[in-house]
Design a protein around this motif. Sequence first.
Motif, PDB file in Angstrom:
ATOM      1  N   VAL A  73      -9.951  21.983  58.515  1.00  0.00           N
ATOM      2  CA  VAL A  73     -10.431  23.083  57.671  1.00  0.00           C
ATOM      3  C   VAL A  73     -10.850  24.301  58.474  1.00  0.00           C
ATOM      4  CG1 VAL A  73     -11.138  21.597  55.770  1.00  0.00           C
ATOM      5  CG2 VAL A  73     -12.767  22.107  57.609  1.00  0.00           C
ATOM      6  N   THR A  74     -10.968  24.169  59.789  1.00  0.00           N
ATOM      7  CA  THR A  74     -11.379  25.311  60.613  1.00  0.00           C
ATOM      8  C   THR A  74     -10.207  26.224  60.961  1.00  0.00           C
ATOM      9  OG1 THR A  74     -11.096  24.066  62.672  1.00  0.00           O
ATOM     10  CG2 THR A  74     -13.277  23.992  61.617  1.00  0.00           C
ATOM     11  N   THR A  75      -9.008  25.798  60.689  1.00  0.00           N
ATOM     12  CA  THR A  75      -7.834  26.620  60.999  1.00  0.00           C
ATOM     13  C   THR A  75      -6.813  26.542  59.869  1.00  0.00           C
ATOM     14  OG1 THR A  75      -6.042  27.035  62.582  1.00  0.00           O
ATOM     15  CG2 THR A  75      -6.688  24.748  62.260  1.00  0.00           C
ATOM     16  N   THR A  76      -5.968  27.526  59.799  1.00  0.00           N
ATOM     17  CA  THR A  76      -4.875  27.515  58.821  1.00  0.00           C
ATOM     18  C   THR A  76      -3.529  27.427  59.528  1.00  0.00           C
ATOM     19  OG1 THR A  76      -4.900  29.922  58.829  1.00  0.00           O
ATOM     20  CG2 THR A  76      -6.136  28.811  57.071  1.00  0.00           C
ATOM     21  N   TYR A  77      -3.574  27.041  60.791  1.00  0.00           N
ATOM     22  CA  TYR A  77      -2.352  26.941  61.580  1.00  0.00           C
ATOM     23  C   TYR A  77      -2.286  25.571  62.248  1.00  0.00           C
ATOM     24  CZ  TYR A  77       1.498  29.071  64.223  1.00  0.00           C
ATOM     25  OH  TYR A  77       2.729  29.398  64.743  1.00  0.00           O
ATOM     26  N   SER A  78      -2.794  24.561  61.554  1.00  0.00           N
ATOM     27  CA  SER A  78      -2.786  23.203  62.094  1.00  0.00           C
ATOM     28  C   SER A  78      -1.372  22.630  61.988  1.00  0.00           C
ATOM     29  CB  SER A  78      -3.770  22.321  61.327  1.00  0.00           C
ATOM     30  OG  SER A  78      -3.313  22.109  60.006  1.00  0.00           O
ATOM     31  N   ASP A  79      -1.182  21.465  62.599  1.00  0.00           N
ATOM     32  CA  ASP A  79       0.123  20.807  62.541  1.00  0.00           C
ATOM     33  C   ASP A  79       0.550  20.547  61.103  1.00  0.00           C
ATOM     34  OD1 ASP A  79       0.297  20.809  65.286  1.00  0.00           O
ATOM     35  OD2 ASP A  79      -0.450  18.768  65.521  1.00  0.00           O
ATOM     36  N   LEU A  80      -0.389  20.138  60.286  1.00  0.00           N
ATOM     37  CA  LEU A  80      -0.103  19.873  58.885  1.00  0.00           C
ATOM     38  C   LEU A  80       0.355  21.138  58.156  1.00  0.00           C
ATOM     39  CD1 LEU A  80      -0.101  17.630  56.790  1.00  0.00           C
ATOM     40  CD2 LEU A  80      -2.463  18.213  56.262  1.00  0.00           C
ATOM     41  N   ASP A  81      -0.286  22.270  58.442  1.00  0.00           N
ATOM     42  CA  ASP A  81       0.097  23.546  57.833  1.00  0.00           C
ATOM     43  C   ASP A  81       1.511  23.953  58.240  1.00  0.00           C
ATOM     44  OD1 ASP A  81      -2.407  23.899  56.595  1.00  0.00           O
ATOM     45  OD2 ASP A  81      -3.239  24.767  58.425  1.00  0.00           O
ATOM     46  N   VAL A  82       1.828  23.772  59.515  1.00  0.00           N
ATOM     47  CA  VAL A  82       3.154  24.155  60.027  1.00  0.00           C
ATOM     48  C   VAL A  82       4.237  23.283  59.406  1.00  0.00           C
ATOM     49  CG1 VAL A  82       4.587  24.275  62.104  1.00  0.00           C
ATOM     50  CG2 VAL A  82       2.243  25.096  62.169  1.00  0.00           C
ATOM     51  N   MET A 137       3.021  31.419  70.553  1.00  0.00           N
ATOM     52  CA  MET A 137       4.021  30.379  70.403  1.00  0.00           C
ATOM     53  C   MET A 137       4.824  30.656  69.135  1.00  0.00           C
ATOM     54  SD  MET A 137       3.471  26.237  70.088  1.00  0.00           S
ATOM     55  CE  MET A 137       2.819  26.026  71.703  1.00  0.00           C
ATOM     56  N   LYS A 138       6.137  30.570  69.236  1.00  0.00           N
ATOM     57  CA  LYS A 138       7.001  30.797  68.085  1.00  0.00           C
ATOM     58  C   LYS A 138       6.820  29.679  67.058  1.00  0.00           C
ATOM     59  CE  LYS A 138      10.585  33.063  70.762  1.00  0.00           C
ATOM     60  NZ  LYS A 138      11.949  32.964  71.239  1.00  0.00           N
ATOM     61  N   ILE A 139       7.101  30.003  65.814  1.00  0.00           N
ATOM     62  CA  ILE A 139       6.900  29.027  64.737  1.00  0.00           C
ATOM     63  C   ILE A 139       7.777  27.789  64.921  1.00  0.00           C
ATOM     64  CG2 ILE A 139       8.532  30.162  63.155  1.00  0.00           C
ATOM     65  CD1 ILE A 139       5.293  28.423  62.060  1.00  0.00           C
ATOM     66  N   LEU A 140       9.015  27.967  65.393  1.00  0.00           N
ATOM     67  CA  LEU A 140       9.877  26.800  65.574  1.00  0.00           C
ATOM     68  C   LEU A 140       9.403  25.930  66.735  1.00  0.00           C
ATOM     69  CD1 LEU A 140      13.385  28.298  64.768  1.00  0.00           C
ATOM     70  CD2 LEU A 140      11.893  26.950  63.301  1.00  0.00           C
ATOM     71  N   GLU A 141       8.837  26.547  67.779  1.00  0.00           N
ATOM     72  CA  GLU A 141       8.258  25.764  68.866  1.00  0.00           C
ATOM     73  C   GLU A 141       7.027  25.016  68.347  1.00  0.00           C
ATOM     74  OE1 GLU A 141       7.451  28.767  71.738  1.00  0.00           O
ATOM     75  OE2 GLU A 141       9.514  28.848  72.447  1.00  0.00           O
ATOM     76  N   ARG A 142       6.246  25.683  67.540  1.00  0.00           N
ATOM     77  CA  ARG A 142       5.054  25.066  66.944  1.00  0.00           C
ATOM     78  C   ARG A 142       5.457  23.905  66.033  1.00  0.00           C
ATOM     79  NH1 ARG A 142       1.229  22.861  66.484  1.00  0.00           N
ATOM     80  NH2 ARG A 142      -0.727  23.419  65.527  1.00  0.00           N
ATOM     81  N   TYR A 143       6.558  24.072  65.317  1.00  0.00           N
ATOM     82  CA  TYR A 143       7.074  23.008  64.452  1.00  0.00           C
ATOM     83  C   TYR A 143       7.483  21.794  65.277  1.00  0.00           C
ATOM     84  CZ  TYR A 143      10.188  20.502  61.276  1.00  0.00           C
ATOM     85  OH  TYR A 143      10.802  19.529  60.538  1.00  0.00           O
ATOM     86  N   ASN A 144       8.153  22.026  66.400  1.00  0.00           N
ATOM     87  CA  ASN A 144       8.574  20.918  67.262  1.00  0.00           C
ATOM     88  C   ASN A 144       7.373  20.150  67.797  1.00  0.00           C
ATOM     89  OD1 ASN A 144      11.302  21.327  66.929  1.00  0.00           O
ATOM     90  ND2 ASN A 144      11.452  22.746  68.637  1.00  0.00           N
ATOM     91  N   THR A 145       6.304  20.852  68.097  1.00  0.00           N
ATOM     92  CA  THR A 145       5.084  20.183  68.534  1.00  0.00           C
ATOM     93  C   THR A 145       4.477  19.387  67.379  1.00  0.00           C
ATOM     94  OG1 THR A 145       4.658  21.971  70.094  1.00  0.00           O
ATOM     95  CG2 THR A 145       2.801  20.560  69.550  1.00  0.00           C
TER      96      THR A 145
END
Length: 171
Positions: free
Chosen positions: A20-29, A1-9
Amino acid sequence: MKILERYNTAIHTSNLNPDVTTTYSDLDVIGAAGLAARYEPMGVALARMLGGGGDSDVVAVMAEAAFIRSHSIKGGRLTRLQAVDISKAVLAWFRNGRCDPCGGTGGRIIPGTPSLGDDCPVCKGTRKIIFETQFRQEWREIARWLSSEVERSQINAGLIAMKKIAPTLNL
């Protein structure tokens, strides 16, 4: 998934608890996009607008850019109101530039069949309204420049956000 698509989500989520189990959570994005906005404000504002947000931030940034740019081209000085109008028209084309006569198919439907015939006479098969025809002749150069800035900003915002979040990813 592209970063901008991930941002929209991420901007539409109801759960912004840190994971804490991921570094690509909604908050991180969202955090990465916030950092990217420092360097590419129009790109992040565009991502938010195209994700369903309002367009007032984007129009303000684009109008100011158009106003300043118009003073650097020969005979093309715009008023602030004209710059806002051009900015809104460029955004409208990006949001919904679909050709209405052909329904965005690019061709005429042959009566009685589901297949397409010749290219649409309005959009000439491009499926979108022809960009140039949306603007007065003296505004077309500024409109083309704004259109290219929209595309450039979207690309740069995604790249910057990924660079901000990439060091924390386990790749």
